[in-house]
Design a protein around this motif. Structure first.
Motif, PDB file in Angstrom:
ATOM      1  N   ARG A  25       0.751  -1.252   0.069  1.00 28.90           N
ATOM      2  CA  ARG A  25      -0.198  -0.266  -0.223  1.00 28.90           C
ATOM      3  C   ARG A  25       1.158   1.102   0.460  1.00 28.90           C
ATOM      4  O   ARG A  25       0.246   2.095  -0.494  1.00 28.90           O
ATOM      5  CB  ARG A  25      -1.091   0.550   1.587  1.00 28.90           C
ATOM      6  N   CYS A  26       2.116   0.893   0.836  1.00 29.45           N
ATOM      7  CA  CYS A  26       2.529   2.460   1.228  1.00 29.45           C
ATOM      8  C   CYS A  26       3.557   3.081  -0.823  1.00 29.45           C
ATOM      9  O   CYS A  26       3.021   3.919  -0.947  1.00 29.45           O
ATOM     10  CB  CYS A  26       4.123   1.877   1.742  1.00 29.45           C
ATOM     11  N   TRP A  27       4.242   1.950  -1.330  1.00 27.58           N
ATOM     12  CA  TRP A  27       3.937   2.563  -2.711  1.00 27.58           C
ATOM     13  C   TRP A  27       3.081   2.512  -3.454  1.00 27.58           C
ATOM     14  O   TRP A  27       3.324   3.328  -4.629  1.00 27.58           O
ATOM     15  CB  TRP A  27       5.290   0.643  -2.996  1.00 27.58           C
ATOM     16  N   ARG A  28       2.282   2.521  -3.527  1.00 28.22           N
ATOM     17  CA  ARG A  28       0.974   2.244  -4.309  1.00 28.22           C
ATOM     18  C   ARG A  28       0.621   4.132  -4.390  1.00 28.22           C
ATOM     19  O   ARG A  28       0.252   4.558  -5.147  1.00 28.22           O
ATOM     20  CB  ARG A  28      -0.343   1.749  -3.926  1.00 28.22           C
ATOM     21  N   GLN A  29       0.984   3.672  -2.702  1.00 29.51           N
ATOM     22  CA  GLN A  29       0.386   5.336  -2.274  1.00 29.51           C
ATOM     23  C   GLN A  29       1.501   6.429  -2.964  1.00 29.51           C
ATOM     24  O   GLN A  29       1.142   7.472  -3.550  1.00 29.51           O
ATOM     25  CB  GLN A  29       0.131   5.778  -1.637  1.00 29.51           C
ATOM     26  N   THR A  30       2.558   5.942  -3.023  1.00 27.03           N
ATOM     27  CA  THR A  30       3.949   7.086  -3.071  1.00 27.03           C
ATOM     28  C   THR A  30       3.944   7.334  -4.966  1.00 27.03           C
ATOM     29  O   THR A  30       4.011   8.060  -5.106  1.00 27.03           O
ATOM     30  CB  THR A  30       4.845   6.129  -2.460  1.00 27.03           C
ATOM     31  N   LEU A  31       3.599   5.864  -5.040  1.00 25.19           N
ATOM     32  CA  LEU A  31       3.970   6.057  -6.800  1.00 25.19           C
ATOM     33  C   LEU A  31       2.557   6.906  -7.362  1.00 25.19           C
ATOM     34  O   LEU A  31       2.517   6.456  -8.798  1.00 25.19           O
ATOM     35  CB  LEU A  31       4.834   4.749  -7.235  1.00 25.19           C
ATOM     36  N   SER A  32       1.276   6.799  -6.710  1.00 25.26           N
ATOM     37  CA  SER A  32       0.138   7.330  -6.923  1.00 25.26           C
ATOM     38  C   SER A  32       0.157   8.959  -6.587  1.00 25.26           C
ATOM     39  O   SER A  32      -0.840   9.279  -7.298  1.00 25.26           O
ATOM     40  CB  SER A  32      -0.692   6.685  -7.361  1.00 25.26           C
ATOM     41  N   SER A  33       1.170   9.146  -6.384  1.00 25.21           N
ATOM     42  CA  SER A  33       1.184  10.858  -5.824  1.00 25.21           C
ATOM     43  C   SER A  33       1.724  11.764  -7.276  1.00 25.21           C
ATOM     44  O   SER A  33       2.584  11.646  -8.319  1.00 25.21           O
ATOM     45  CB  SER A  33       2.142  11.026  -5.090  1.00 25.21           C
TER      46      SER A  33
END
Length: 383
Positions: free
Chosen positions: A39-47
């Motif tokens: 979830r962390c990388w999904r949020q970061t790469l979707s910023s």
């Protein structure tokens, strides 16, 4: 085979900052797989910070032209097709759409922005749907189409644009609760809220939308639509801000009046194309509208002439002008014998040079329903 077990490899710790720099150089498929790890990388790469930087670097690959074609005698049809065309060499390939429109179904491209397509389509001919699609990362999102619209023939009552400095987009829909009403109501879908939350009564001068709209910094612009040929009201541009929910008018000066007008964005500014034409020849003038406000200033950019009937006003790509011309032929003694030619050219205002980009011939009445520019980007479809 050796019976000696392999040595264990110790993967060194890589700081997140280094990982981000690596991910910025990855392709779309790799980014999609990385998002699925946590979830962390999904949020970061979707910023917005990440996707906007990646999208800017991907723009160096160039853009393409997205053209939607259909038979002119059929307003909505599942037989329409979409081409992806190289704006330099004219090579074109058919796009496999992400939805099914069999039988009496149909579709429209509402808009293309930040590498995201918005379609309005129907699989049955009655109930319509909205679909957001990013072909680069292969993701889609269905959005509920407001059931308020009363007329299935109103295919261009939608606008699509992104909020400034955000991965979230807005969809504008105009409708009437009753056909006898004189004013329209505007509703706005926000991908951040995942719902149609805003309803605004439109001023009397807002009559409907123009499919050739443009957006700039969260503000949508479109030409006013005349209800009939006897309408002699001044030509003006309608604006709507997705941030303040306010409407505005920009009146076209007398020196920019023409048979047909169209909007475009060039160099981060709103531009107006004015075309005067007869049966054989046309003259197009590009105007740049500066200092958008109560007293905007108008600057003439360029003027050029040509032969034929322009499908729409030109669009800019890397400072060059893309022009589409349509020509129809019909044999008087053979009414079933029809022919259409679409001629797409690219013209350089600086070099005063023009060359043929694409020449297409059809044994039928075929219209180009829309033309858009497309850049690959990792923007998410769900906001």
């Amino acid at each position: 085979m050796s019976d000696i077990p392999p040595k264990k490899l110790i993967i060194p710790y890589i700081p997140d900052e280094i990982c981000l720099e690596i991910f910025k150089r990855c392709d779309a498929k790799t980014l999609r797989n990385i998002k699925a790890t946590s979830r962390c990388w999904r949020q970061t790469l979707s910023s917005y910070e990440f996707v906007s930087e990646v999208a800017t670097s991907w723009k160096s690959k160039g853009c393409s032209l997205i053209s939607h074609f259909g038979f002119s005698k059929t307003l909505n049809s599942s037989k329409d097709w979409v081409l992806n065309m190289d704006p330099v060499y004219g090579e074109a390939t058919k796009i496999d759409l992400p939805m099914l429109t069999p039988g009496n179904g149909w579709f429209r491209i509402v808009g293309v922005e930040n590498g995201i397509f918005l379609f309005r389509f129907s699989s049955t001919g009655d109930r319509s749907y909205l679909l957001v699609w990013n072909p680069a990362i292969g993701s889609t999102k269905a959005i509920p189409d407001p059931p308020r619209h009363y007329c299935r023939k109103c295919a261009f009552l939608y606008l699509f644009a992104y909020f400034p400095n955000s991965v979230n987009y807005g969809i504008v829909h105009l409708y009437k609760r009753d056909q006898r009403e004189k004013t329209w109501t505007l509703t706005l879908y926000s991908s951040a809220e995942q719902n149609w939350l805003v309803n605004v009564s439109c001023p009397e001068y807002v009559r409907t939308l123009d499919p050739n709209y443009v957006s700039l910094d969260g503000v949508m612009y479109w030409m006013n639509w005349r209800e009939n040929d006897r309408d002699t009201s001044p030509t003006f541009i309608v604006s709507f801000s997705m941030l303040t929910f306010e409407f505005g008018q920009i009146f076209v000066p007398a020196e920019a009046t023409a048979n047909y007008h169209g909007l475009m964005i060039h160099g981060g500014k709103l531009c107006l194309g004015a075309v005067n034409y007869d049966h054989e020849r046309y003259s197009c003038t590009m105007w740049e509208i500066d200092s958008l406000g109560e007293t905007p200033s108008w600057n003439k950019l360029l003027t050029y002439d040509g032969y034929g009937h322009p499908y729409l006003l030109s669009m800019f790509i890397d400072g060059d002008v893309i022009q589409v011309l349509e020509k129809y032929y019909q044999v008087e003694d053979l009414p079933d014998m029809t022919h259409t030619i679409n001629h797409i050219t690219r013209w350089s205002p600086l070099g005063k040079t023009q060359y043929n980009l694409k020449w297409m011939e059809f044994d039928n009445f075929v219209r180009m329903r829309s033309l858009s520019t497309y850049y690959e980007s990792p923007f998410p479809v769900g906001g």
